[in-house]
Design a protein around this motif. Structure first.
Motif, PDB file in Angstrom:
ATOM      1  N   LEU A  56      -9.077  16.340   0.198  1.00 25.07           N
ATOM      2  CA  LEU A  56      -9.282  15.582  -1.040  1.00 25.07           C
ATOM      3  C   LEU A  56      -8.026  15.618  -1.911  1.00 25.07           C
ATOM      4  N   SER A  57      -6.899  15.260  -1.307  1.00 26.34           N
ATOM      5  CA  SER A  57      -5.636  15.417  -2.006  1.00 26.34           C
ATOM      6  C   SER A  57      -4.704  14.218  -1.830  1.00 26.34           C
ATOM      7  N   ARG A  58      -5.268  13.055  -1.595  1.00 24.56           N
ATOM      8  CA  ARG A  58      -4.430  11.871  -1.510  1.00 24.56           C
ATOM      9  C   ARG A  58      -5.223  10.657  -1.965  1.00 24.56           C
ATOM     10  N   GLN A  79       0.829  -1.194   0.000  1.00 22.37           N
ATOM     11  CA  GLN A  79       0.000   0.000   0.000  1.00 22.37           C
ATOM     12  C   GLN A  79       0.865   1.246   0.000  1.00 22.37           C
ATOM     13  N   VAL A  80       0.507   2.230  -0.810  1.00 29.28           N
ATOM     14  CA  VAL A  80       1.263   3.478  -0.872  1.00 29.28           C
ATOM     15  C   VAL A  80       0.297   4.653  -1.007  1.00 29.28           C
ATOM     16  N   LEU A  81       0.613   5.743  -0.338  1.00 26.23           N
ATOM     17  CA  LEU A  81      -0.159   6.974  -0.475  1.00 26.23           C
ATOM     18  C   LEU A  81       0.457   7.831  -1.568  1.00 26.23           C
ATOM     19  N   ILE A  82      -0.372   8.322  -2.465  1.00 24.70           N
ATOM     20  CA  ILE A  82       0.078   9.270  -3.481  1.00 24.70           C
ATOM     21  C   ILE A  82      -0.581  10.604  -3.166  1.00 24.70           C
ATOM     22  N   ASN A  83       0.237  11.596  -2.838  1.00 21.24           N
ATOM     23  CA  ASN A  83      -0.246  12.896  -2.395  1.00 21.24           C
ATOM     24  C   ASN A  83      -0.230  13.914  -3.527  1.00 21.24           C
ATOM     25  N   MET A  84      -1.256  14.752  -3.572  1.00 25.16           N
ATOM     26  CA  MET A  84      -1.342  15.835  -4.532  1.00 25.16           C
ATOM     27  C   MET A  84      -0.809  17.082  -3.840  1.00 25.16           C
ATOM     28  N   MET A  85       0.375  17.540  -4.285  1.00 25.28           N
ATOM     29  CA  MET A  85       1.117  18.555  -3.559  1.00 25.28           C
ATOM     30  C   MET A  85       1.222  19.855  -4.341  1.00 25.28           C
ATOM     31  N   VAL A  86       1.291  20.965  -3.599  1.00 28.18           N
ATOM     32  CA  VAL A  86       1.520  22.274  -4.193  1.00 28.18           C
ATOM     33  C   VAL A  86       2.519  23.022  -3.316  1.00 28.18           C
ATOM     34  N   GLY A  87       3.439  23.756  -3.949  1.00 32.36           N
ATOM     35  CA  GLY A  87       4.412  24.487  -3.149  1.00 32.36           C
ATOM     36  C   GLY A  87       5.587  24.972  -3.956  1.00 32.36           C
ATOM     37  N   ASP A 108      10.155  24.900  -4.296  1.00 33.57           N
ATOM     38  CA  ASP A 108      11.401  24.235  -3.971  1.00 33.57           C
ATOM     39  C   ASP A 108      11.224  22.725  -3.822  1.00 33.57           C
ATOM     40  N   TYR A 109      10.239  22.162  -4.539  1.00 30.60           N
ATOM     41  CA  TYR A 109       9.897  20.738  -4.428  1.00 30.60           C
ATOM     42  C   TYR A 109       9.566  20.360  -2.983  1.00 30.60           C
ATOM     43  N   GLN A 110       9.039  21.326  -2.232  1.00 32.18           N
ATOM     44  CA  GLN A 110       8.511  21.114  -0.901  1.00 32.18           C
ATOM     45  C   GLN A 110       7.171  21.827  -0.850  1.00 32.18           C
ATOM     46  N   GLY A 111       6.210  21.258  -0.140  1.00 39.73           N
ATOM     47  CA  GLY A 111       4.919  21.925  -0.137  1.00 39.73           C
ATOM     48  C   GLY A 111       3.948  21.304   0.824  1.00 39.73           C
ATOM     49  N   GLU A 112       2.689  21.478   0.493  1.00 43.12           N
ATOM     50  CA  GLU A 112       1.598  20.971   1.320  1.00 43.12           C
ATOM     51  C   GLU A 112       0.546  20.376   0.411  1.00 43.12           C
ATOM     52  N   HIS A 113      -0.416  19.674   1.036  1.00 40.32           N
ATOM     53  CA  HIS A 113      -1.469  19.068   0.241  1.00 40.32           C
ATOM     54  C   HIS A 113      -2.291  20.137  -0.480  1.00 40.32           C
ATOM     55  N   SER A 114      -2.602  19.882  -1.722  1.00 37.04           N
ATOM     56  CA  SER A 114      -3.467  20.769  -2.482  1.00 37.04           C
ATOM     57  C   SER A 114      -4.878  20.728  -1.904  1.00 37.04           C
ATOM     58  N   ASN A 115      -5.627  21.796  -2.085  1.00 38.94           N
ATOM     59  CA  ASN A 115      -7.017  21.848  -1.630  1.00 38.94           C
ATOM     60  C   ASN A 115      -7.928  21.368  -2.745  1.00 38.94           C
ATOM     61  N   GLY A 116      -8.296  20.107  -2.686  1.00 39.53           N
ATOM     62  CA  GLY A 116      -9.122  19.507  -3.724  1.00 39.53           C
ATOM     63  C   GLY A 116     -10.553  19.989  -3.746  1.00 39.53           C
ATOM     64  N   HIS A 117     -10.953  20.792  -2.739  1.00 42.39           N
ATOM     65  CA  HIS A 117     -12.307  21.354  -2.733  1.00 42.39           C
ATOM     66  C   HIS A 117     -12.426  22.529  -3.699  1.00 42.39           C
ATOM     67  N   LYS A 118     -11.281  23.026  -4.193  1.00 48.41           N
ATOM     68  CA  LYS A 118     -11.294  24.218  -5.046  1.00 48.41           C
ATOM     69  C   LYS A 118     -11.271  23.900  -6.531  1.00 48.41           C
ATOM     70  N   TYR A 119     -11.283  22.634  -6.871  1.00 50.45           N
ATOM     71  CA  TYR A 119     -11.309  22.253  -8.284  1.00 50.45           C
ATOM     72  C   TYR A 119     -11.968  20.887  -8.423  1.00 50.45           C
ATOM     73  N   LYS A 120     -12.241  20.526  -9.651  1.00 54.79           N
ATOM     74  CA  LYS A 120     -12.779  19.206  -9.968  1.00 54.79           C
ATOM     75  C   LYS A 120     -11.678  18.372 -10.609  1.00 54.79           C
ATOM     76  N   ILE A 121     -11.524  17.149 -10.137  1.00 54.15           N
ATOM     77  CA  ILE A 121     -10.543  16.258 -10.755  1.00 54.15           C
ATOM     78  C   ILE A 121     -11.151  15.713 -12.051  1.00 54.15           C
ATOM     79  N   LEU A 122     -10.577  16.107 -13.169  1.00 50.76           N
ATOM     80  CA  LEU A 122     -11.054  15.643 -14.476  1.00 50.76           C
ATOM     81  C   LEU A 122     -10.475  14.278 -14.826  1.00 50.76           C
ATOM     82  N   LYS A 123      -9.260  14.008 -14.303  1.00 49.88           N
ATOM     83  CA  LYS A 123      -8.578  12.766 -14.648  1.00 49.88           C
ATOM     84  C   LYS A 123      -7.707  12.336 -13.477  1.00 49.88           C
ATOM     85  N   LEU A 124      -7.859  11.102 -13.051  1.00 47.34           N
ATOM     86  CA  LEU A 124      -6.926  10.456 -12.130  1.00 47.34           C
ATOM     87  C   LEU A 124      -6.901   8.991 -12.533  1.00 47.34           C
ATOM     88  N   ASP A 125      -6.005   8.685 -13.449  1.00 44.07           N
ATOM     89  CA  ASP A 125      -5.957   7.363 -14.081  1.00 44.07           C
ATOM     90  C   ASP A 125      -4.678   6.628 -13.714  1.00 44.07           C
TER      91      ASP A 125
END
Length: 267
Positions: A84-86, A38-46, A48-65
């Motif tokens: 809604l970011s993992r 099992q692995v968690l895949i996080n949707m990140m924003v930030g 320097d390749y460092q950040g926090e979870h994106s706020n998935g309430h502010k958009y619609k996921i059109l594709k997660l394949d």
């Protein structure tokens, strides 16, 4: 292949820099996996390749394949978390597994000078030229932006051709060779496509995070949409680029941008 035009050597980034703000990427907690692990895949924003979870309430996921060889699975129903970011997944087959994400466009408006600085920092010379030609350099920038991102993991030490799939997003980053098949250090070519055509003269960044330090290299894509970076088999990597065009619906916004990234790693 034509020689890429180097814009800068590898350098450290400073947090808070306007030049490299707002990257978006998929970040697995591990890239090298066992079967059914099992692995968690996080949707990140930030930055320097460092950040926090994106706020998935502010958009619609059109594709997660999820792609594996010739198979494709829509995994949007597996998205969890307060933001809604993992997504928690496991892979039953050995080989490479590719996750592709695209969301609905979000709107932003920046004051003129800040927008011009942002265009320069992201290498969006095409938009700067258009604003100059139209006498709009003192006009605020109204933009809609969409994310088109991918991550590649390896299961049970096996590599295959999944890494090179075109997943059908407007902006695609496609490695020319498998990042998991390289030696300790190797050169890997990445091809940038926009609407299935090579994107030339695009600014492309290779980010490398290792031992708490992030470095980056910047190149311009050649006429075939290709850039070649030296890749070290350590830490985690992200290849990223941004492309912007005039928006078809000018009443909605002046510009439409597409932010692409491709992540992989060696832990």
């Amino acid at each position: 292949m034509k020689t890429n035009r180097v814009l800068t050597v590898v350098g450290l980034l400073l947090l808070g820099s306007i030049a490299y703000a707002h990257e978006f990427w998929l970040e697995p907690t591990k890239f090298l996996l066992k079967k059914n692990e099992q692995v968690l895949i996080n949707m990140m924003v930030g930055e320097d390749y460092q950040g926090e979870h994106s706020n998935g309430h502010k958009y619609k996921i059109l594709k997660l394949d999820h792609f594996a060889g010739t198979t494709k699975e829509d995994i949007r129903s597996k998205v969890t978390g307060d933001s809604l970011s993992r997504v928690s997944v496991s892979f039953a087959t050995s080989g490479n597994h590719l996750i592709a994400f695209a969301n609905s466009s979000k709107f932003i408006e920046l004051k003129a000078l800040k927008f011009n600085d942002y265009l320069r920092s992201e290498g969006l010379d095409n938009v700067l030229r258009l604003r100059e030609q139209q006498g709009d350099t003192m006009k605020s920038g109204k933009e809609r932006y969409q994310r088109c991102v991918k991550t590649l993991v390896q299961v049970a030490g096996k590599s295959d051709d999944t890494y090179a799939l075109d997943t059908g997003m407007p902006l695609e980053i496609i490695p020319g060779s498998n990042p998991y098949s390289i030696g300790s250090t190797d050169r890997v070519t990445f091809r940038i496509l926009f609407n299935n055509a090579p994107l030339s003269d695009g600014l492309v960044l290779a980010w490398h995070a290792k031992d708490g330090r992030t470095t980056h290299t910047k190149l311009r894509s050649n006429s075939q949409g290709e850039v070649t970076f030296p890749i070290e088999r350590s830490g985690k990597w992200m290849i990223s680029t941004v492309y912007m065009i005039p928006n078809v619906n000018q009443a909605e916004s002046d510009w439409q941008s597409y932010w692409g990234s491709y992540t992989f790693g060696y832990f």
